[in-house]
Design a protein around this motif. Sequence first.
Motif, PDB file in Angstrom:
ATOM      1  N   THR A  87       0.837  -1.200   0.000  1.00  0.00           N
ATOM      2  CA  THR A  87       0.000   0.000   0.000  1.00  0.00           C
ATOM      3  C   THR A  87       0.869   1.246   0.000  1.00  0.00           C
ATOM      4  O   THR A  87       2.017   1.230   0.484  1.00  0.00           O
ATOM      5  CB  THR A  87      -0.953   0.018   1.213  1.00  0.00           C
ATOM      6  N   CYS A  88       0.335   2.319  -0.548  1.00  0.00           N
ATOM      7  CA  CYS A  88       0.996   3.628  -0.525  1.00  0.00           C
ATOM      8  C   CYS A  88      -0.068   4.684  -0.820  1.00  0.00           C
ATOM      9  O   CYS A  88      -1.201   4.357  -1.187  1.00  0.00           O
ATOM     10  CB  CYS A  88       2.119   3.705  -1.555  1.00  0.00           C
ATOM     11  N   GLU A  89       0.315   5.930  -0.664  1.00  0.00           N
ATOM     12  CA  GLU A  89      -0.551   7.041  -1.042  1.00  0.00           C
ATOM     13  C   GLU A  89       0.167   7.866  -2.109  1.00  0.00           C
ATOM     14  O   GLU A  89       1.356   8.163  -1.978  1.00  0.00           O
ATOM     15  CB  GLU A  89      -0.887   7.904   0.171  1.00  0.00           C
ATOM     16  N   LEU A  90      -0.575   8.228  -3.141  1.00  0.00           N
ATOM     17  CA  LEU A  90      -0.028   8.964  -4.286  1.00  0.00           C
ATOM     18  C   LEU A  90      -0.757  10.282  -4.470  1.00  0.00           C
ATOM     19  O   LEU A  90      -1.992  10.345  -4.380  1.00  0.00           O
ATOM     20  CB  LEU A  90      -0.195   8.132  -5.562  1.00  0.00           C
ATOM     21  N   GLY A 161      -5.758  15.289  -5.352  1.00  0.00           N
ATOM     22  CA  GLY A 161      -5.419  15.007  -3.967  1.00  0.00           C
ATOM     23  C   GLY A 161      -4.682  13.691  -3.803  1.00  0.00           C
ATOM     24  O   GLY A 161      -4.198  13.091  -4.761  1.00  0.00           O
ATOM     25  N   TRP A 162      -4.611  13.237  -2.549  1.00  0.00           N
ATOM     26  CA  TRP A 162      -3.946  11.984  -2.219  1.00  0.00           C
ATOM     27  C   TRP A 162      -4.884  10.807  -2.464  1.00  0.00           C
ATOM     28  O   TRP A 162      -6.074  10.869  -2.133  1.00  0.00           O
ATOM     29  CB  TRP A 162      -3.495  11.983  -0.770  1.00  0.00           C
ATOM     30  N   ASN A 163      -4.332   9.738  -3.027  1.00  0.00           N
ATOM     31  CA  ASN A 163      -5.087   8.513  -3.266  1.00  0.00           C
ATOM     32  C   ASN A 163      -4.313   7.320  -2.710  1.00  0.00           C
ATOM     33  O   ASN A 163      -3.125   7.153  -3.027  1.00  0.00           O
ATOM     34  CB  ASN A 163      -5.319   8.306  -4.768  1.00  0.00           C
ATOM     35  N   ARG A 164      -4.997   6.522  -1.900  1.00  0.00           N
ATOM     36  CA  ARG A 164      -4.373   5.312  -1.368  1.00  0.00           C
ATOM     37  C   ARG A 164      -4.539   4.181  -2.375  1.00  0.00           C
ATOM     38  O   ARG A 164      -5.652   3.853  -2.780  1.00  0.00           O
ATOM     39  CB  ARG A 164      -4.996   4.926  -0.027  1.00  0.00           C
ATOM     40  N   ILE A 178      -8.446   1.326  -4.570  1.00  0.00           N
ATOM     41  CA  ILE A 178      -8.166   2.757  -4.502  1.00  0.00           C
ATOM     42  C   ILE A 178      -9.057   3.351  -3.426  1.00  0.00           C
ATOM     43  O   ILE A 178     -10.289   3.224  -3.483  1.00  0.00           O
ATOM     44  CB  ILE A 178      -8.410   3.466  -5.851  1.00  0.00           C
ATOM     45  N   ASN A 179      -8.428   3.968  -2.429  1.00  0.00           N
ATOM     46  CA  ASN A 179      -9.162   4.612  -1.331  1.00  0.00           C
ATOM     47  C   ASN A 179     -10.202   3.682  -0.710  1.00  0.00           C
ATOM     48  O   ASN A 179     -11.331   4.086  -0.398  1.00  0.00           O
ATOM     49  CB  ASN A 179      -9.814   5.912  -1.818  1.00  0.00           C
ATOM     50  N   GLU A 212       4.129  12.343  -5.914  1.00  0.00           N
ATOM     51  CA  GLU A 212       4.555  12.184  -4.526  1.00  0.00           C
ATOM     52  C   GLU A 212       3.973  10.883  -3.975  1.00  0.00           C
ATOM     53  O   GLU A 212       2.777  10.605  -4.156  1.00  0.00           O
ATOM     54  CB  GLU A 212       4.056  13.358  -3.682  1.00  0.00           C
ATOM     55  N   TYR A 213       4.824  10.094  -3.315  1.00  0.00           N
ATOM     56  CA  TYR A 213       4.387   8.838  -2.702  1.00  0.00           C
ATOM     57  C   TYR A 213       4.749   8.858  -1.221  1.00  0.00           C
ATOM     58  O   TYR A 213       5.876   9.210  -0.862  1.00  0.00           O
ATOM     59  CB  TYR A 213       5.067   7.645  -3.368  1.00  0.00           C
ATOM     60  N   ARG A 214       3.818   8.450  -0.386  1.00  0.00           N
ATOM     61  CA  ARG A 214       4.065   8.404   1.049  1.00  0.00           C
ATOM     62  C   ARG A 214       3.398   7.149   1.650  1.00  0.00           C
ATOM     63  O   ARG A 214       2.615   6.465   0.984  1.00  0.00           O
ATOM     64  CB  ARG A 214       3.527   9.662   1.732  1.00  0.00           C
ATOM     65  N   ASN A 215       3.741   6.874   2.921  1.00  0.00           N
ATOM     66  CA  ASN A 215       3.162   5.733   3.646  1.00  0.00           C
ATOM     67  C   ASN A 215       3.288   4.441   2.824  1.00  0.00           C
ATOM     68  O   ASN A 215       2.291   3.742   2.581  1.00  0.00           O
ATOM     69  CB  ASN A 215       1.696   6.000   4.019  1.00  0.00           C
TER      70      ASN A 215
END
Length: 221
Positions: A87-90, A161-164, A178-179, A212-215
């Motif tokens: 998993t990640c958030e983009l 916005g951010w999408n998991r 997705i989300n 951007e990628y996080r988590n």
Amino acid sequence: MKHIVFLAACCLAMSLAFSQSANEATEPSVDGPGTINLLENGLEAWTVPSDHWKLEDGVIVADTGGKMINAPESLYTKQRFGDFEFTCELRLTGDEHRNTGIYYRVNTFMFRDRFEAPSGYEFDAAPSDNYWGSLGDWYKRPQLRVYADPNLIDLTVQHEGWNRMTIRARGNRLEYWINGIKIMDFVDDDPKGSREGIIGFQIHNGSVMKMEYRNVRVLPL
């Protein structure tokens, strides 16, 4: 007694078969024992291809720098994975051609003597041509392209916005969320389908963009 044991074994086998083939809608949490935080030590777990990539406040940032790049680039894990949950958030911003994706079970090769390309699966993220949420193996098996339901994508994707984005890969069954909404459940019967490799994020040519990628976490299964 033998009949009871045999019946219990049959029930267990049926239960396992059902659990592996059922359309499990719940998104994996990708946490708990065995989970790897791929950003715990900055970018040490990754092979960084160029200065287009950096880490800012715990977020992977890739930026074309206000102009298009000549060829796609990918940031790959050093570790290989077979069956896993990821998993990640983009957050993806830029022009109308912005394009990124999560590649997994990747084995790289030289594509038309131009650049190092991934042979493996992709969880695509791009606003054009219904690519958001699609599954493919574009460089090695371009005929493989499975599209998500565009109505689901419209409901789930936050375009600015951010999408998991979450993946479960078990054998030849590949599932995407997705989300929290399941948008892909595909079984690849092609024997050429990859079963192990590295995981990566791609920054595409042909666009001025920032991603951007996080988590970013993975749980080997």
